[in-house]
Design an enzyme around this catalytic site. Structure first.
Site, mmCIF file in Angstrom:
data_model
loop_
_atom_site.group_PDB
_atom_site.id
_atom_site.type_symbol
_atom_site.label_atom_id
_atom_site.label_comp_id
_atom_site.label_asym_id
_atom_site.label_seq_id
_atom_site.Cartn_x
_atom_site.Cartn_y
_atom_site.Cartn_z
ATOM 1 N N THR A 14 0.858 -1.190 0.000
ATOM 2 C CA THR A 14 0.000 0.000 0.000
ATOM 3 C C THR A 14 0.889 1.233 0.000
ATOM 4 O O THR A 14 2.037 1.185 0.449
ATOM 5 C CB THR A 14 -0.907 0.042 1.255
ATOM 6 O OG1 THR A 14 -0.083 0.148 2.433
ATOM 7 C CG2 THR A 14 -1.783 -1.202 1.356
ATOM 8 N N ARG B 292 5.372 4.365 2.075
ATOM 9 C CA ARG B 292 5.861 5.666 2.530
ATOM 10 C C ARG B 292 7.046 5.522 3.471
ATOM 11 O O ARG B 292 7.933 6.394 3.523
ATOM 12 C CB ARG B 292 4.715 6.404 3.246
ATOM 13 C CG ARG B 292 5.116 7.524 4.164
ATOM 14 C CD ARG B 292 3.903 8.084 4.895
ATOM 15 N NE ARG B 292 4.270 9.089 5.881
ATOM 16 C CZ ARG B 292 4.526 8.833 7.157
ATOM 17 N NH1 ARG B 292 4.444 7.597 7.624
ATOM 18 N NH2 ARG B 292 4.854 9.818 7.978
ATOM 19 N N HIS C 280 2.988 9.300 17.506
ATOM 20 C CA HIS C 280 3.032 8.485 16.294
ATOM 21 C C HIS C 280 2.380 7.127 16.528
ATOM 22 O O HIS C 280 1.899 6.491 15.581
ATOM 23 C CB HIS C 280 4.474 8.329 15.790
ATOM 24 C CG HIS C 280 5.330 7.402 16.586
ATOM 25 N ND1 HIS C 280 6.089 7.804 17.661
ATOM 26 C CD2 HIS C 280 5.549 6.065 16.471
ATOM 27 C CE1 HIS C 280 6.750 6.775 18.157
ATOM 28 N NE2 HIS C 280 6.430 5.710 17.461
ATOM 29 N N ASP D 261 11.312 -4.591 19.088
ATOM 30 C CA ASP D 261 11.576 -3.296 18.455
ATOM 31 C C ASP D 261 13.000 -2.850 18.772
ATOM 32 O O ASP D 261 13.772 -2.475 17.879
ATOM 33 C CB ASP D 261 10.547 -2.281 18.952
ATOM 34 C CG ASP D 261 10.744 -0.886 18.358
ATOM 35 O OD1 ASP D 261 11.253 -0.802 17.221
ATOM 36 O OD2 ASP D 261 10.392 0.104 19.014
ATOM 37 N N LYS E 197 21.090 -16.114 34.610
ATOM 38 C CA LYS E 197 22.444 -16.017 34.054
ATOM 39 C C LYS E 197 22.520 -15.022 32.886
ATOM 40 O O LYS E 197 23.609 -14.649 32.454
ATOM 41 C CB LYS E 197 22.942 -17.387 33.622
ATOM 42 C CG LYS E 197 22.156 -17.998 32.483
ATOM 43 C CD LYS E 197 22.498 -19.470 32.266
ATOM 44 C CE LYS E 197 23.921 -19.673 31.843
ATOM 45 N NZ LYS E 197 24.213 -21.115 31.560
ATOM 46 N N TYR F 149 22.661 9.226 18.176
ATOM 47 C CA TYR F 149 21.383 9.941 18.065
ATOM 48 C C TYR F 149 21.474 11.395 18.526
ATOM 49 O O TYR F 149 20.799 12.263 17.961
ATOM 50 C CB TYR F 149 20.287 9.236 18.878
ATOM 51 C CG TYR F 149 20.126 7.756 18.614
ATOM 52 C CD1 TYR F 149 20.449 7.191 17.383
ATOM 53 C CD2 TYR F 149 19.633 6.906 19.606
ATOM 54 C CE1 TYR F 149 20.292 5.831 17.151
ATOM 55 C CE2 TYR F 149 19.454 5.552 19.384
ATOM 56 C CZ TYR F 149 19.798 5.014 18.161
ATOM 57 O OH TYR F 149 19.642 3.666 17.935
ATOM 58 N N HIS G 17 24.482 13.123 18.895
ATOM 59 C CA HIS G 17 25.784 13.689 18.519
ATOM 60 C C HIS G 17 25.627 15.204 18.340
ATOM 61 O O HIS G 17 24.621 15.687 17.816
ATOM 62 C CB HIS G 17 26.240 13.030 17.216
ATOM 63 C CG HIS G 17 27.612 13.405 16.773
ATOM 64 N ND1 HIS G 17 27.910 14.652 16.244
ATOM 65 C CD2 HIS G 17 28.767 12.701 16.755
ATOM 66 C CE1 HIS G 17 29.190 14.689 15.921
ATOM 67 N NE2 HIS G 17 29.733 13.524 16.216
ATOM 68 N N ARG H 90 27.146 23.009 4.821
ATOM 69 C CA ARG H 90 27.805 22.733 6.110
ATOM 70 C C ARG H 90 28.077 24.006 6.914
ATOM 71 O O ARG H 90 29.019 24.076 7.716
ATOM 72 C CB ARG H 90 29.114 21.967 5.894
ATOM 73 C CG ARG H 90 29.484 20.996 7.005
ATOM 74 C CD ARG H 90 28.487 19.885 7.129
ATOM 75 N NE ARG H 90 28.906 18.885 8.132
ATOM 76 C CZ ARG H 90 28.216 17.787 8.403
ATOM 77 N NH1 ARG H 90 27.092 17.537 7.758
ATOM 78 N NH2 ARG H 90 28.641 16.942 9.318
#
Length: 471
Positions: A49, A54, A145, A208, A247, A267, A269, A334
């Protein structure tokens, strides 16, 4: 990479799946993390779909690829990976405890669908859209979300007329919301352990994380020694909860520690955050003209929104988008917001910490040839934890001694090792200058703020003189 063996995982996955499914009727996809993934016809009805496709245009790590060039993987492949690991997890539980737990086809189908569709409502640029952009343009909005994912599922089923039982869809949506604030109370769920597989709101150990930690580590080439296969092979349900062998305590600790390392080194940085700040500013400035935020009102519009919104702004000739275009051009060339400095909030101050704002920094300016304005300063308040804020996530995980024992128990850290952390959360305050010539003035004001707030300069070192003189 050390995090997994493709050969071992592919073999075990294919073997388990083949034992319960005729693979001739399944579509085979070769994934660069999990090997061969097999998809049944029902799941293909969702995958094929425009709403699911997407996800190909949503990079898993947003703008991180501008710092780590390999981080170009998408939500699409992550969703396939979570689908496959959810399938693996529920099949392993059925193999070892199927009769005892009453795991049936309905359970397997819902867990796999929840894994496949858990991110279908995700916004552009990783969590930036939801956590940074929307709060600035939709003040007080209660949106997530996860909630959009369940709305999108209803939309796909209705639009494509997918023949699927309403009870199945209801369970799938409940599983997707299991770790969000919209979750049902635990007492209202049957077979609660199934809700812990994809989005574990109980203790954070779920497939996840298994997928994105390994996938992100590989893409960014940062290394990973967490082995989720060990946990998948040995997990067991006791008292309607997935438990792990005692253990394997340190393996679970590695899961949370690796996630925290990714947050600190990838993530959040400093350069990644600088680019994110610029993208947010560009989106906010473009919102009045493009009505970007209006897409969240209904799935029929939301599916049209993805990372390509940047290119839309960048190539549009409209004068109303000039400020946004200029910011995106700065990113391309940059010419980024300049990182001035950062400090870690003292441990004894974290509990009552309030986010630092540009206003706080500007008000701390004492004397300078440059007068600062709030729009010259950008501040990020970076929270890094082990998924449970200031609390140890392992306190909420239960273990068992061996497969002959029916007892489950928690394990205090001090029974394992005195080298494990005694604090489980970091709060890092970073300050950026939007104009290169203001780095020195903002750095000085930032130091004054620290002295005023804590009585010391909490930063590790002063802003380098070379950076201050950069124009």
């Amino acid at each position: 990479m050390g995090a997994f063996s493709n050969e071992e995982l592919s073999f075990s996955s294919n073997f388990d799946f083949a034992s319960s499914q005729d693979l001739r009727f399944s579509k085979q996809i070769h994934d660069n993390v999990h090997g061969n993934i097999y998809i049944d016809p029902l799941y293909l009805k969702f995958i094929d779909t425009e709403q699911f496709q997407r996800l190909r245009d949503l990079k898993q790590l947003g703008v991180t690829h501008m710092v780590y060039p390999g981080a170009v993987h998408s939500r699409f492949e992550h969703s396939l990976g979570v689908y496959w690991l959810a399938n693996e997890a529920v099949h392993k539980l059925k193999t070892h405890q199927g009769m005892e737990l009453g795991i049936d086809h309905f359970d397997i189908q819902t867990v796999k669908l929840a894994g496949l569709l858990h991110d279908i409502g995700h916004g552009p640029f990783s969590h930036l859209f939801e956590r940074e952009f929307l709060p600035q343009v939709c003040n007080g909005l209660d949106w997530s979300h996860e909630q959009m994912s369940v709305d999108m599922i209803d939309h796909i089923v209705d639009e494509r007329r997918i023949d699927i039982d309403s009870g199945t869809i209801k369970r799938v949506k409940e599983m997707i919301l299991a770790s969000s604030k919209f979750t049902l109370t635990k007492s209202s769920r049957e077979k609660q352990f199934l809700y812990d597989i994809v989005a574990n709101g109980r203790n954070g150990v779920d497939v996840d994380k298994f997928d994105y930690i390994v996938r992100d580590s590989r893409a960014c080439a940062v290394g990973c020694n967490f082995q989720f296969e060990r946990l998948m092979e040995t997990m067991r349900v006791l008292g309607d909860e997935i438990c792990y062998r005692a253990k394997d305590y340190l393996t679970i600790h590695k899961l949370f520690a690796t996630r925290a390392d990714l947050h600190r080194t990838v993530y959040t940085h400093a350069k990644v955050k600088a680019i994110e700040l610029m993208i947010v500013d560009a989106l906010v400035k473009a919102n009045d003209y493009l009505h970007i935020s209006s897409h969240i009102e209904h799935p029929s519009q939301y599916w049209k929104l993805d990372d390509t919104i940047l290119k839309t702004i960048e190539t549009a000739p409209d004068p109303e988008l000039k400020e946004s275009r200029d910011l995106i051009l700065r990113v391309r060339r940059r010419d980024l917001y300049q990182f001035c400095n950062e400090y870690a909030v003292p441990r004894d101050k974290i509990e009552h910490f309030k986010d630092v704002t540009a206003h706080d920094i500007v008000c701390s300016q004492k004397s300078s040839s440059e007068t600062l304005n709030e729009e010259d300063v950008a501040v990020t308040n970076v929270r890094i934890d082990l998924t449970r804020g200031r609390h140890n996530p392992l306190e909420s995980i239960h273990f068992f001694k061996d497969y002959e024992s029916e007892e489950k128990f928690s394990i205090p850290d001090d029974r394992i090792s005195h080298l494990l952390p005694s604090s489980y959360q970091d709060m890092i305050v970073r300050v950026y200058s939007k104009k290169p010539h203001l780095v020195e003035a903002i750095s000085d004001a930032f130091e004054n703020f620290q002295l005023k707030t804590y009585g010391i300069k909490a930063q590790v070192h002063a802003t380098p003189e070379k950076k201050k003189r950069r124009v």
